[in-house]
Design an enzyme around this catalytic site. Structure first.
Site, PDB file in Angstrom:
ATOM      1  N   LYS A   1       0.857  -1.181   0.000  1.00 21.03           N
ATOM      2  CA  LYS A   1       0.000   0.000   0.000  1.00 21.03           C
ATOM      3  C   LYS A   1       0.893   1.231   0.000  1.00 21.03           C
ATOM      4  O   LYS A   1       1.695   1.438   0.911  1.00 21.03           O
ATOM      5  CB  LYS A   1      -0.911   0.008   1.219  1.00 21.03           C
TER       6      LYS A   1
ATOM      7  N   LYS B   1      -2.205  -1.587  -3.769  1.00 21.48           N
ATOM      8  CA  LYS B   1      -3.062  -0.410  -3.706  1.00 21.48           C
ATOM      9  C   LYS B   1      -2.217   0.850  -3.755  1.00 21.48           C
ATOM     10  O   LYS B   1      -1.235   0.929  -3.016  1.00 21.48           O
ATOM     11  CB  LYS B   1      -3.840  -0.457  -2.394  1.00 21.48           C
TER      12      LYS B   1
HETATM   13  C1  PBG Z   1      -7.247   3.657   5.550  1.00 26.09           C
HETATM   14  C2  PBG Z   1      -7.656   3.383   4.163  1.00 26.09           C
HETATM   15  C3  PBG Z   1      -7.517   4.278   3.109  1.00 26.09           C
HETATM   16  C4  PBG Z   1      -8.118   3.679   2.017  1.00 26.09           C
HETATM   17  C5  PBG Z   1      -8.571   2.419   2.407  1.00 26.09           C
HETATM   18  N1  PBG Z   1      -8.274   2.250   3.743  1.00 26.09           N
HETATM   19  C6  PBG Z   1      -6.979   5.648   3.064  1.00 26.09           C
HETATM   20  C7  PBG Z   1      -5.670   5.925   3.636  1.00 26.09           C
HETATM   21  O1  PBG Z   1      -4.817   5.037   3.792  1.00 26.09           O
HETATM   22  O2  PBG Z   1      -5.455   7.081   3.945  1.00 26.09           O
HETATM   23  C8  PBG Z   1      -8.223   4.329   0.662  1.00 26.09           C
HETATM   24  C9  PBG Z   1      -9.253   3.815  -0.256  1.00 26.09           C
HETATM   25  C10 PBG Z   1      -9.536   4.700  -1.401  1.00 26.09           C
HETATM   26  O3  PBG Z   1      -8.915   5.752  -1.604  1.00 26.09           O
HETATM   27  O4  PBG Z   1     -10.453   4.344  -2.151  1.00 26.09           O
HETATM   28  N2  PBG Z   1      -6.603   2.709   6.269  1.00 26.09           N
END
Ligand code: PBG
Length: 323
Positions: free
Chosen positions: A196, A249
């Site tokens: 991520k 992601k």
């Molecule tokens: C938070 C989380 C995020 C997303 C999923 N879980 C945002 C972040 O890490 O700030 C993002 C999903 C998206 O942008 O569609 N743990």
């Protein structure tokens, strides 16, 4: 002109193209992220995600029913926590009567077949908007992992099929797996957000949950987008720690990473077609600059072609209707 082979032969009609298409999308490929809020009969459009809503639980259940009827098999739950429930420990996240836990039970009761996944991270519950506990301005790893374990156990106890840790703390997959085993949750899977990246494309999501970090950024835990070898390292260690599915992601700017992770692991790979990717297509379509339906299918196919077995996407319902 004499040609031994004419490559256009295989492109000459829709029927031939359909016969030789290498990548096919199906509704069962999709995981639908859902944003849940308190209240009843509440449906609020997210300003930076036109056509996407935050809903109260009653309307969420109805939505899942519709998704299921379209052949979609899985949803991924996120809840918007009230400000007064937020603190630095994120303890609301393992409240057995919390919005997440109530949502898991209600959706499972109404649509027992649905594969229910839950986001595991502290940010919606954190007064700092970070994915971890803050001490002296730092996001501390090990105390955060303890909180994530409690949160995962409470989701499993409520009936979640998969917990999906999205926090990027070290060692959390192993800790969660061990706790699930010790507590006899032997059917609960883990979908690890393994690679991520710290991405500007999460902006609209943070609007949806009101979860933007209150200070700094997430770069001490989410990955630097310059890196690819690190993604393999993260995915391999999550598999070793017991992840059933690993995720990359964002998706669209990271298709190379999806492919490399797919080639490196022996578990299914998912990709998260995130909020900013949704917003880009929606905005361009609204301006009349892109054909929305075609852009949706082309980008989703690109993710699957890159190696994603599953795709978490806000376009799931639209795509399922088109397929
Ligand atoms: C938070 C989380 C995020 C997303 C999923 N879980 C945002 C972040 O890490 O700030 C993002 C999903 C998206 O942008 O569609 N743990």
């Amino acid at each position: 002109m004499y040609l031994q082979r004419r490559n256009r032969v295989l492109r000459q009609s829709p029927a031939i193209r359909a016969m030789v298409a290498e990548t096919q999308l199906k509704p069962a490929d999709f995981i639908v992220p859902l944003f849940i809020d308190e209240g009843e009969q509440v449906q609020q459009e997210i300003s930076s995600m036109p056509g996407y809503f935050r809903r109260s639980l009653d309307l969420t259940v109805a939505e899942v029913q519709e998704l299921w009827s379209l052949g979609i098999k899985s949803v991924l739950l996120f809840v918007k926590s009230k400000d007064e429930l937020k603190d630095n420990t994120g303890k609301e996240s393992w409240n057995p009567d919390g919005l997440m836990q109530r949502s898991i039970k209600a959706i499972k009761a109404a649509i027992p077949g649905i594969v229910l996944m839950t986001d595991v991270a502290l940010d919606p519950y954190s007064s700092y908007g970070h994915d971890g506990i803050v001490e002296n301005g730092e996001i501390v790893n090990d105390p955060t992992v303890e909180a994530l374990v409690k949160m995962s156990l409470s989701h499993a106890a409520a009936g979640a099929d998969f917990v999906a840790p999205s926090d990027m703390m070290d060692g959390r997959i192993g800790a969660i797996r061990e706790a699930l085993e010790q507590n006899n949750h032997t059917r609960t899977g883990i979908m690890a957000y393994s690679a991520k990246y710290a991405s500007c494309f999460y902006g609209p999501f943070r609007d949806a949950l009101d979860s933007a970090p209150g200070f700094g950024d997430k770069k001490t835990y989410q990955m630097d987008y310059s890196n690819r070898i690190e993604a393999i390292k993260e995915a391999l260690s999550d598999v070793e720690e017991g992840a059933d599915i690993v995720m990359v992601k964002p998706a669209l700017a990271y298709l190379d990473i999806i492919r490399e992770v797919k080639d490196a692991v022996d578990v299914p790979v998912s990709a998260y077609n995130i909020s900013g990717e949704y917003a880009m297509i929606k905005a361009a379509a609204k301006m009349g600059w892109l054909d929305e339906d075609k852009a949706i299918l082309e980008t989703l196919v690109s993710m699957k072609r890159a190696g994603a077995d599953l795709i978490a996407t806000y376009f799931a319902k639209d795509a399922a209707k088109m397929l």
